[in-house]
Design an enzyme around this catalytic site. Sequence first.
Site, PDB file in Angstrom:
ATOM      1  N   GLN A   1      42.185  -7.589  20.840  1.00 22.55           N
ATOM      2  CA  GLN A   1      42.936  -8.829  21.628  1.00 22.55           C
ATOM      3  C   GLN A   1      44.004  -9.300  21.000  1.00 22.55           C
ATOM      4  OE1 GLN A   1      38.813 -10.705  21.479  1.00 22.55           O
ATOM      5  NE2 GLN A   1      39.649 -11.298  23.595  1.00 22.55           N
TER       6      GLN A   1
ATOM      7  N   HIS B   1      34.116  -5.104  22.286  1.00 21.42           N
ATOM      8  CA  HIS B   1      35.611  -5.098  22.375  1.00 21.42           C
ATOM      9  C   HIS B   1      36.110  -4.125  21.883  1.00 21.42           C
ATOM     10  CE1 HIS B   1      37.255  -8.265  24.717  1.00 21.42           C
ATOM     11  NE2 HIS B   1      36.947  -9.197  24.200  1.00 21.42           N
TER      12      HIS B   1
ATOM     13  N   HIS C   1      29.209  -9.552  22.440  1.00 17.30           N
ATOM     14  CA  HIS C   1      30.463  -9.476  23.174  1.00 17.30           C
ATOM     15  C   HIS C   1      32.033  -9.115  22.434  1.00 17.30           C
ATOM     16  CE1 HIS C   1      33.468 -11.768  26.238  1.00 17.30           C
ATOM     17  NE2 HIS C   1      34.143 -11.266  25.072  1.00 17.30           N
ATOM     18  N   GLU C   2      31.915  -9.597  21.031  1.00 14.80           N
ATOM     19  CA  GLU C   2      33.155  -9.002  20.401  1.00 14.80           C
ATOM     20  C   GLU C   2      33.074  -7.603  19.759  1.00 14.80           C
ATOM     21  OE1 GLU C   2      35.551 -10.963  20.622  1.00 14.80           O
ATOM     22  OE2 GLU C   2      34.483 -12.600  21.179  1.00 14.80           O
TER      23      GLU C   2
ATOM     24  N   GLY D   1      35.143 -16.395  19.272  1.00 11.20           N
ATOM     25  CA  GLY D   1      35.141 -15.245  18.808  1.00 11.20           C
ATOM     26  C   GLY D   1      36.486 -14.391  19.239  1.00 11.20           C
TER      27      GLY D   1
ATOM     28  N   CYS E   1      36.244 -14.780  28.400  1.00 13.51           N
ATOM     29  CA  CYS E   1      36.964 -13.916  27.357  1.00 13.51           C
ATOM     30  C   CYS E   1      38.315 -14.683  27.346  1.00 13.51           C
ATOM     31  CB  CYS E   1      36.724 -12.523  27.623  1.00 13.51           C
ATOM     32  SG  CYS E   1      37.531 -11.498  26.678  1.00 13.51           S
ATOM     33  N   LEU E   2      38.760 -14.692  25.975  1.00 10.17           N
ATOM     34  CA  LEU E   2      40.043 -15.055  25.959  1.00 10.17           C
ATOM     35  C   LEU E   2      41.108 -13.913  26.542  1.00 10.17           C
ATOM     36  CD1 LEU E   2      40.206 -16.182  22.079  1.00 10.17           C
ATOM     37  CD2 LEU E   2      40.235 -17.580  24.227  1.00 10.17           C
TER      38      LEU E   2
HETATM   39 ZN    ZN Z   1      36.243 -11.099  24.774  1.00  4.63          ZN
END
Ligand code: ZN
Length: 165
Positions: free
Chosen positions: A50, A134, A130-131, A45, A88-89
């Site tokens: 991001q 953000h 999660h996304e 995701g 998380c990225l």
């Molecule tokens: Zn994330």
Amino acid sequence: MLKEIVKKGDPILTKKCHKVTKFDKKLNNLLDDMVETLKDSGGVGLAAPQIGICRRVVVVINGEDQVIELVNPEIVETSGEQTGLEGCLSLPGEYGEVTRPMVVKVKAQNRTGEWFEVEDEGLTARCFCHELDHLDGHMFDELCDRLYTNEELDAMAEEAEGEEE
Ligand code: ZN
């Protein structure tokens, strides 16, 4: 185009993102860039902030390897509960235990502006939560008591294996 993923500490990750109002070429390009960047990252995701864009846009890869594009997404229904490790990225190499709903239904617009609903469970449900966090400037580590590194997780897995024998 492949974009660089913003890391924790960048102020854009703490901002509340703006609603998308124009379903134009620019949005199409953003979605294409996000899908390309997500596939390259190996993650499941990615949210627009991001890659440095403060817009309510998310892409998710579900359990069937399908890409789901969510514009102006909102969670409309949840049920059950799951607790598991999340990463998380934007926070590479660190993981933490987070409790999320087991099943999540999301209402969103597609790249042409049509509303639709999508429901999923398990990892994809976790990913929706999660996304979407953000988009409101929140990250998973706010929900964790502590974070673990890859080395710590490996050591814990070995220990658990030892106990089984
Ligand atoms: Zn994330």
